[in-house]
Design an enzyme around this catalytic site. Structure first.
Site, PDB file in Angstrom:
ATOM      1  N   GLU A 165      -0.931  -1.850   5.252  1.00  0.00           N
ATOM      2  CA  GLU A 165      -0.014  -2.074   6.551  1.00  0.00           C
ATOM      3  C   GLU A 165       0.097  -0.348   7.242  1.00  0.00           C
ATOM      4  O   GLU A 165       0.106  -0.617   8.531  1.00  0.00           O
ATOM      5  CB  GLU A 165       1.854  -2.135   6.069  1.00  0.00           C
ATOM      6  CG  GLU A 165       2.449  -2.376   7.586  1.00  0.00           C
ATOM      7  CD  GLU A 165       2.996  -1.113   7.831  1.00  0.00           C
ATOM      8  OE1 GLU A 165       3.741  -1.036   8.868  1.00  0.00           O
ATOM      9  OE2 GLU A 165       3.235  -0.751   6.876  1.00  0.00           O
ATOM     10  N   GLU A 166      -0.134   0.906   6.250  1.00  0.00           N
ATOM     11  CA  GLU A 166       0.200   1.543   6.773  1.00  0.00           C
ATOM     12  C   GLU A 166      -1.653   2.449   7.383  1.00  0.00           C
ATOM     13  O   GLU A 166      -0.961   2.832   8.221  1.00  0.00           O
ATOM     14  CB  GLU A 166       0.708   2.630   5.619  1.00  0.00           C
ATOM     15  CG  GLU A 166       1.142   2.719   4.877  1.00  0.00           C
ATOM     16  CD  GLU A 166       2.292   3.220   5.675  1.00  0.00           C
ATOM     17  OE1 GLU A 166       2.767   4.026   6.803  1.00  0.00           O
ATOM     18  OE2 GLU A 166       4.111   3.287   4.686  1.00  0.00           O
ATOM     19  N   HIS A 195       7.971   8.737   4.450  1.00  0.00           N
ATOM     20  CA  HIS A 195       6.909   9.305   4.808  1.00  0.00           C
ATOM     21  C   HIS A 195       7.378  10.369   4.357  1.00  0.00           C
ATOM     22  O   HIS A 195       5.888  11.014   4.707  1.00  0.00           O
ATOM     23  CB  HIS A 195       6.640   9.383   5.970  1.00  0.00           C
ATOM     24  CG  HIS A 195       5.672   7.920   6.451  1.00  0.00           C
ATOM     25  ND1 HIS A 195       4.766   7.755   7.290  1.00  0.00           N
ATOM     26  CD2 HIS A 195       6.153   6.586   5.815  1.00  0.00           C
ATOM     27  CE1 HIS A 195       4.159   6.346   7.694  1.00  0.00           C
ATOM     28  NE2 HIS A 195       5.328   5.402   6.338  1.00  0.00           N
ATOM     29  N   ARG A 248      18.044  -5.671  14.908  1.00  0.00           N
ATOM     30  CA  ARG A 248      17.531  -5.132  15.887  1.00  0.00           C
ATOM     31  C   ARG A 248      17.103  -6.800  17.280  1.00  0.00           C
ATOM     32  O   ARG A 248      15.966  -7.574  16.534  1.00  0.00           O
ATOM     33  CB  ARG A 248      16.691  -4.591  16.135  1.00  0.00           C
ATOM     34  CG  ARG A 248      16.731  -4.592  18.021  1.00  0.00           C
ATOM     35  CD  ARG A 248      18.068  -3.270  18.719  1.00  0.00           C
ATOM     36  NE  ARG A 248      17.523  -3.321  20.270  1.00  0.00           N
ATOM     37  CZ  ARG A 248      18.408  -2.845  20.784  1.00  0.00           C
ATOM     38  NH1 ARG A 248      19.826  -2.117  20.511  1.00  0.00           N
ATOM     39  NH2 ARG A 248      18.211  -2.777  22.410  1.00  0.00           N
ATOM     40  N   ASP A 266       0.781  -1.048   0.252  1.00  0.00           N
ATOM     41  CA  ASP A 266       0.143  -0.205   0.131  1.00  0.00           C
ATOM     42  C   ASP A 266       0.959   1.417   0.150  1.00  0.00           C
ATOM     43  O   ASP A 266       1.920   1.552   0.148  1.00  0.00           O
ATOM     44  CB  ASP A 266      -1.249   0.092   1.273  1.00  0.00           C
ATOM     45  CG  ASP A 266      -0.394   0.135   2.869  1.00  0.00           C
ATOM     46  OD1 ASP A 266       1.029  -0.912   2.800  1.00  0.00           O
ATOM     47  OD2 ASP A 266      -0.558   0.391   3.633  1.00  0.00           O
TER      48      ASP A 266
END
Length: 395
Positions: free
Chosen positions: A139-140, A366, A178, A81
């Site tokens: 996802e957003e 973004h 991580r 998306d």
């Protein structure tokens, strides 16, 4: 299988870039990705795979590659998306949809995984197990697509899951990871405060909703400074304060919206509890009616330590070839709905450097000028291929 797979990806680098550019020019918002989903479905037409479409609560697609030998099942995920951003890159393949842009690299995620999946399909007779390719929508935008795909049962047989994200802050060839808690969880809140409007000259005859709301803005920060353990991480942001009115009118109603970030589920629960407590206190202190909507959107992303250690070990095979460095970074305050997969399935989500060449300034995800070095997409494809080969012990 490893060497042939990496060689196939090398030969198809231009195709990965071409797919990315096509998707970049035709972005679609979360839950509206009809044409993108069709493009993905069409890519798999005629290939020897099982295709589950409209997976989850939207346009998600699960592609099952059945290996020629029995074995465990893994999943690889890419999102597709875009964002409600007007693109300002000036690229020749910039968005053709006004106000919509692939400003987070999901076009690149989809491009690398399509080509990698096709290569795995061609080599599937050598696979000792099953690979599920997850092309995930939305996802957003909460509630996102991942949670619904997990709840669909389509991944109940998956033993481990892997995903990557491109970041322009890392050089091409650099992989960051991580172990443990890696990305923040996110909650959304909206607070409506109903007071009593009146004339600015006679505040004693009114009940000012702005004063009560302003008190909330400052008091809510004491959750972080006075309720949260100093060694834990939390952020409360007021992103919207809708109190506009006339200069001489005491506001009757005010509405605020905000964002909460946290690194553990325990911190999320504490902030939730304390915010409701503060709101009850404001009602009592100012004599207003307050309505709080508090929604936990995405949980913190937790990379399983043993799986992550194995991923690092697998990727070390590529250092000196297509990889220049692998290193563990700090926790990230951004959120990612891949966290829902990791709540149920052991796995690892890591990051691929794609800093644009010769860029005077790097624009992070973004931003309307966000861009990547497309060479990083081949690194993404090879890195995930390395994980597949490493997991199955393929030389």
């Amino acid at each position: 299988m490893r060497e042939p797979l990496l060689a196939m990806l090398d030969a198809r680098k231009d195709e990965i870039i071409a797919i990315r550019r096509h998707l970049h020019a035709h972005p679609e918002l979360s839950f509206q990705e009809e044409q993108t989903a069709k493009y993905i479905r069409d890519f798999y037409q005629g290939k020897d795979v099982k295709l589950d479409t409209e997976a989850g609560n939207g346009h998600g697609i699960i592609v099952t590659i059945q290996g020629g030998k029995p074995g465990k099942t893994i999943a690889l995920r890419a999102d597709f998306d875009a964002l409600p951003i007007q693109e300002e890159t000036g690229l020749p393949f910039a968005s053709e949809n006004p106000g919509v842009m692939h400003a987070c690299g999901h076009d690149g995620h989809t491009a690398y995984l399509l080509v990698l999946a096709d290569c795995l399909i061609q080599l599937k007779d050598e696979l000792p197990g099953t690979i599920k390719i997850i092309h995930q929508h939305a996802e957003e935008t909460p509630p996102g697509g991942a949670k619904s795909i997990v709840e669909s049962g389509l991944l109940d047989d998956v033993d481990q899951i892997f995903g990557v994200h491109v970041f322009p802050t890392g050089d091409v060839g650099e992989v960051m990871y991580r172990s443990g808690y890696a990305m923040a969880g996110r909650s959304y809140f909206k607070l409506g405060i109903q007071g009593k409007g009146g004339h600015g000259s006679s505040p004693h005859m009114a009940n000012d909703a702005i004063v009560a709301a302003a008190h909330f803005v400052t008091t809510v920060q004491t959750i972080i400074s006075r309720r949260l353990n100093p060694f834990d991480t939390g952020v409360v942001t007021i992103g919207s304060f809708d109190g506009k009115g006339s200069f001489n009118v005491i506001k009757d109603y005010v509405e605020l919206e905000g964002d909460v970030r946290y690194m553990t589920t325990e911190t999320q629960a504490l902030i939730d509890k304390e915010m409701h407590r503060i709101v009850r206190g404001i009602e009592e202190t100012f004599g207003v009616q307050a309505t709080l909507t508090y929604t936990a959107d995405y949980p913190p992303l937790y990379n399983h330590p043993e799986v992550t250690a194995n991923v690092v070990r697998y990727l070390e095979q590529g250092v000196g070839d297509y990889l220049t460095a692998i290193h563990e970074g700090d926790m990230l305050s951004g959120s990612e709905d891949f966290a829902y997969y990791l709540e149920k399935i052991p796995g690892c989500f890591f990051y691929i450097g794609c800093k644009p060449k010769n860029a005077e300034e790097v624009y992070f995800n973004h931003h309307p000028k966000f861009d990547i070095d497309e060479d990083g997409l081949l690194v993404a494809a090879k890195s995930v291929a390395e994980v597949v080969c490493g997991y199955y012990g393929l030389k």
